[in-house]
Design a protein around this motif. Structure first.
Motif, PDB file in Angstrom:
ATOM      1  N   MET A   1       0.839  -1.172   0.000  1.00 47.29           N
ATOM      2  CA  MET A   1       0.000   0.000   0.000  1.00 47.29           C
ATOM      3  C   MET A   1       0.892   1.245   0.000  1.00 47.29           C
ATOM      4  SD  MET A   1      -3.249   0.489   2.494  1.00 47.29           S
ATOM      5  CE  MET A   1      -4.088  -1.040   2.233  1.00 47.29           C
ATOM      6  N   ALA A   2       0.499   2.249  -0.752  1.00 45.90           N
ATOM      7  CA  ALA A   2       1.288   3.479  -0.820  1.00 45.90           C
ATOM      8  C   ALA A   2       0.367   4.680  -0.890  1.00 45.90           C
ATOM      9  CB  ALA A   2       2.199   3.462  -2.049  1.00 45.90           C
ATOM     10  N   THR A   3       0.849   5.784  -0.381  1.00 50.52           N
ATOM     11  CA  THR A   3       0.076   7.020  -0.527  1.00 50.52           C
ATOM     12  C   THR A   3       0.327   7.585  -1.916  1.00 50.52           C
ATOM     13  OG1 THR A   3       1.846   8.373   0.396  1.00 50.52           O
ATOM     14  CG2 THR A   3       0.218   7.496   1.947  1.00 50.52           C
ATOM     15  N   ILE A   4      -0.508   8.505  -2.341  1.00 54.09           N
ATOM     16  CA  ILE A   4      -0.371   9.060  -3.690  1.00 54.09           C
ATOM     17  C   ILE A   4      -0.222  10.578  -3.684  1.00 54.09           C
ATOM     18  CG2 ILE A   4      -1.538   7.130  -4.818  1.00 54.09           C
ATOM     19  CD1 ILE A   4      -4.064   8.910  -4.960  1.00 54.09           C
ATOM     20  N   GLY A   5       0.077  11.154  -2.547  1.00 52.98           N
ATOM     21  CA  GLY A   5       0.289  12.601  -2.488  1.00 52.98           C
ATOM     22  C   GLY A   5      -0.409  13.213  -1.295  1.00 52.98           C
ATOM     23  N   ILE A   6      -0.229  14.495  -1.149  1.00 53.82           N
ATOM     24  CA  ILE A   6      -0.853  15.234  -0.054  1.00 53.82           C
ATOM     25  C   ILE A   6      -2.260  15.641  -0.465  1.00 53.82           C
ATOM     26  CG2 ILE A   6      -0.772  17.373   1.289  1.00 53.82           C
ATOM     27  CD1 ILE A   6       2.263  17.255   1.122  1.00 53.82           C
ATOM     28  N   ASN A   7      -3.241  15.323   0.349  1.00 60.56           N
ATOM     29  CA  ASN A   7      -4.603  15.759   0.092  1.00 60.56           C
ATOM     30  C   ASN A   7      -4.746  17.237   0.435  1.00 60.56           C
ATOM     31  OD1 ASN A   7      -7.486  16.267   1.422  1.00 60.56           O
ATOM     32  ND2 ASN A   7      -7.692  14.809  -0.275  1.00 60.56           N
ATOM     33  N   HIS A   8      -4.247  17.601   1.621  1.00 62.67           N
ATOM     34  CA  HIS A   8      -4.217  19.004   2.028  1.00 62.67           C
ATOM     35  C   HIS A   8      -3.219  19.143   3.173  1.00 62.67           C
ATOM     36  CE1 HIS A   8      -6.995  17.532   5.127  1.00 62.67           C
ATOM     37  NE2 HIS A   8      -6.626  18.585   5.855  1.00 62.67           N
ATOM     38  N   LEU A   9      -2.814  20.348   3.436  1.00 61.69           N
ATOM     39  CA  LEU A   9      -1.949  20.656   4.563  1.00 61.69           C
ATOM     40  C   LEU A   9      -2.720  21.581   5.478  1.00 61.69           C
ATOM     41  CD1 LEU A   9       0.890  20.577   5.886  1.00 61.69           C
ATOM     42  CD2 LEU A   9       1.452  22.580   4.510  1.00 61.69           C
ATOM     43  N   GLY A  10      -2.851  21.214   6.738  1.00 61.05           N
ATOM     44  CA  GLY A  10      -3.567  22.033   7.718  1.00 61.05           C
ATOM     45  C   GLY A  10      -2.589  22.901   8.484  1.00 61.05           C
ATOM     46  N   LEU A  11      -2.853  24.188   8.538  1.00 58.82           N
ATOM     47  CA  LEU A  11      -1.982  25.143   9.219  1.00 58.82           C
ATOM     48  C   LEU A  11      -2.786  25.970  10.215  1.00 58.82           C
ATOM     49  CD1 LEU A  11      -0.099  26.491   6.069  1.00 58.82           C
ATOM     50  CD2 LEU A  11       0.793  24.863   7.755  1.00 58.82           C
ATOM     51  N   THR A  12      -2.287  26.091  11.437  1.00 64.10           N
ATOM     52  CA  THR A  12      -2.902  26.973  12.417  1.00 64.10           C
ATOM     53  C   THR A  12      -2.344  28.369  12.203  1.00 64.10           C
ATOM     54  OG1 THR A  12      -3.095  25.175  13.998  1.00 64.10           O
ATOM     55  CG2 THR A  12      -3.225  27.407  14.885  1.00 64.10           C
ATOM     56  N   VAL A  13      -3.228  29.371  12.156  1.00 67.04           N
ATOM     57  CA  VAL A  13      -2.799  30.739  11.852  1.00 67.04           C
ATOM     58  C   VAL A  13      -3.274  31.702  12.939  1.00 67.04           C
ATOM     59  CG1 VAL A  13      -2.743  30.299   9.367  1.00 67.04           C
ATOM     60  CG2 VAL A  13      -4.816  31.217  10.384  1.00 67.04           C
ATOM     61  N   ARG A  14      -2.561  32.795  13.070  1.00 65.18           N
ATOM     62  CA  ARG A  14      -2.852  33.814  14.072  1.00 65.18           C
ATOM     63  C   ARG A  14      -4.183  34.507  13.809  1.00 65.18           C
ATOM     64  NH1 ARG A  14       0.415  35.920  17.425  1.00 65.18           N
ATOM     65  NH2 ARG A  14       2.239  35.231  16.276  1.00 65.18           N
ATOM     66  N   ASP A  15      -4.453  34.837  12.547  1.00 69.86           N
ATOM     67  CA  ASP A  15      -5.672  35.563  12.179  1.00 69.86           C
ATOM     68  C   ASP A  15      -6.209  34.967  10.887  1.00 69.86           C
ATOM     69  OD1 ASP A  15      -7.323  37.576  10.771  1.00 69.86           O
ATOM     70  OD2 ASP A  15      -6.825  38.852  12.478  1.00 69.86           O
ATOM     71  N   LEU A  16      -7.293  34.206  10.986  1.00 68.06           N
ATOM     72  CA  LEU A  16      -7.845  33.484   9.845  1.00 68.06           C
ATOM     73  C   LEU A  16      -8.197  34.411   8.689  1.00 68.06           C
ATOM     74  CD1 LEU A  16      -8.737  30.772   8.673  1.00 68.06           C
ATOM     75  CD2 LEU A  16     -10.966  31.140   9.768  1.00 68.06           C
ATOM     76  N   ASP A  17      -8.843  35.535   8.970  1.00 72.73           N
ATOM     77  CA  ASP A  17      -9.212  36.469   7.900  1.00 72.73           C
ATOM     78  C   ASP A  17      -7.981  37.011   7.192  1.00 72.73           C
ATOM     79  OD1 ASP A  17     -11.950  36.214   8.391  1.00 72.73           O
ATOM     80  OD2 ASP A  17     -11.938  37.833   9.863  1.00 72.73           O
ATOM     81  N   GLN A  18      -6.977  37.401   7.964  1.00 75.75           N
ATOM     82  CA  GLN A  18      -5.766  37.988   7.400  1.00 75.75           C
ATOM     83  C   GLN A  18      -5.016  36.982   6.516  1.00 75.75           C
ATOM     84  OE1 GLN A  18      -2.611  39.015  10.244  1.00 75.75           O
ATOM     85  NE2 GLN A  18      -2.597  41.064   9.354  1.00 75.75           N
ATOM     86  N   THR A  19      -4.860  35.751   7.007  1.00 77.26           N
ATOM     87  CA  THR A  19      -4.128  34.754   6.224  1.00 77.26           C
ATOM     88  C   THR A  19      -4.927  34.286   5.020  1.00 77.26           C
ATOM     89  OG1 THR A  19      -2.836  34.060   8.143  1.00 77.26           O
ATOM     90  CG2 THR A  19      -2.990  32.496   6.325  1.00 77.26           C
ATOM     91  N   THR A  20      -6.243  34.106   5.172  1.00 71.59           N
ATOM     92  CA  THR A  20      -7.079  33.738   4.029  1.00 71.59           C
ATOM     93  C   THR A  20      -6.996  34.822   2.960  1.00 71.59           C
ATOM     94  OG1 THR A  20      -8.586  32.494   5.452  1.00 71.59           O
ATOM     95  CG2 THR A  20      -9.422  33.132   3.293  1.00 71.59           C
ATOM     96  N   SER A  21      -7.055  36.068   3.367  1.00 70.70           N
ATOM     97  CA  SER A  21      -6.944  37.194   2.439  1.00 70.70           C
ATOM     98  C   SER A  21      -5.585  37.218   1.748  1.00 70.70           C
ATOM     99  CB  SER A  21      -7.172  38.509   3.191  1.00 70.70           C
ATOM    100  OG  SER A  21      -7.009  39.604   2.336  1.00 70.70           O
ATOM    101  N   PHE A  22      -4.520  36.926   2.494  1.00 67.16           N
ATOM    102  CA  PHE A  22      -3.184  36.899   1.885  1.00 67.16           C
ATOM    103  C   PHE A  22      -3.140  35.872   0.762  1.00 67.16           C
ATOM    104  CE2 PHE A  22       0.985  35.012   1.402  1.00 67.16           C
ATOM    105  CZ  PHE A  22       1.734  36.130   1.075  1.00 67.16           C
ATOM    106  N   PHE A  23      -3.603  34.655   1.035  1.00 65.36           N
ATOM    107  CA  PHE A  23      -3.558  33.624  -0.001  1.00 65.36           C
ATOM    108  C   PHE A  23      -4.476  33.948  -1.173  1.00 65.36           C
ATOM    109  CE2 PHE A  23      -1.391  31.081   3.180  1.00 65.36           C
ATOM    110  CZ  PHE A  23      -0.467  30.390   2.413  1.00 65.36           C
ATOM    111  N   SER A  24      -5.673  34.449  -0.902  1.00 62.31           N
ATOM    112  CA  SER A  24      -6.621  34.694  -1.994  1.00 62.31           C
ATOM    113  C   SER A  24      -6.335  35.988  -2.749  1.00 62.31           C
ATOM    114  CB  SER A  24      -8.053  34.678  -1.470  1.00 62.31           C
ATOM    115  OG  SER A  24      -8.287  35.734  -0.568  1.00 62.31           O
ATOM    116  N   GLU A  25      -6.061  37.066  -2.055  1.00 60.19           N
ATOM    117  CA  GLU A  25      -5.882  38.358  -2.719  1.00 60.19           C
ATOM    118  C   GLU A  25      -4.444  38.612  -3.174  1.00 60.19           C
ATOM    119  OE1 GLU A  25      -7.658  41.503  -0.395  1.00 60.19           O
ATOM    120  OE2 GLU A  25      -9.269  40.157   0.220  1.00 60.19           O
TER     121      GLU A  25
END
Length: 132
Positions: A1-25
């Motif tokens: 059995m083998a994995t086939i890659g990363i599904n997602h990476l979970g990161l804890t952030v200081r300010d969800l709105d600020q970090t979400t905005s950084f990635f999206s905008e």
């Protein structure tokens, strides 16, 4: 059995709105989901998917130290060209709250190039052009 890659990476952030905005905008990623009851958001560049988790603001928040904490050292994201790396550096360096570690420079003697910075929420990121 083998994995086939990363599904997602979970990161804890200081300010969800600020970090979400950084990635999206700033980086142009798509916001795929948002759950304010948890709270978390999911963002993607079409290849990589991150789940961003809000740190518990009712408790003391400790900044990550890549030299003393076990876990994420940095997240490396790839761009397709040197021009894209340089353009991203222009956008990132002026984004509020970004802490540039170093501007685009040769990696291991080149021709590959990369830059390092921390996004406003404290996650250390590398943007790399592999020159391949």
């Amino acid at each position: 059995m083998a994995t086939i890659g990363i599904n997602h990476l979970g990161l804890t952030v200081r300010d969800l709105d600020q970090t979400t905005s950084f990635f999206s905008e700033c980086l142009g990623w798509e916001v795929l989901a948002r759950d304010d009851s948890y709270p978390r958001s999911t963002v993607s560049d079409g290849t990589c998917r991150l789940t961003l988790w809000q740190a518990d603001k009712t408790q003391a928040i400790t900044d990550f130290d890549r030299k003393t904490n076990i876990g994420l050292h940095h997240l490396a994201l790839e761009v397709a060209s040197k021009d894209e790396l340089l353009a991203m550096a222009e956008t990132v360096r002026i984004w509020p709250g970004v802490k540039m570690e170093f501007e685009p420079e040769p990696l291991s003697g080149g021709p590959r190039q990369h830059m390092m910075f921390s996004e406003p929420g404290g996650i250390r990121l590398e943007i790399i052009w592999p020159a391949s």
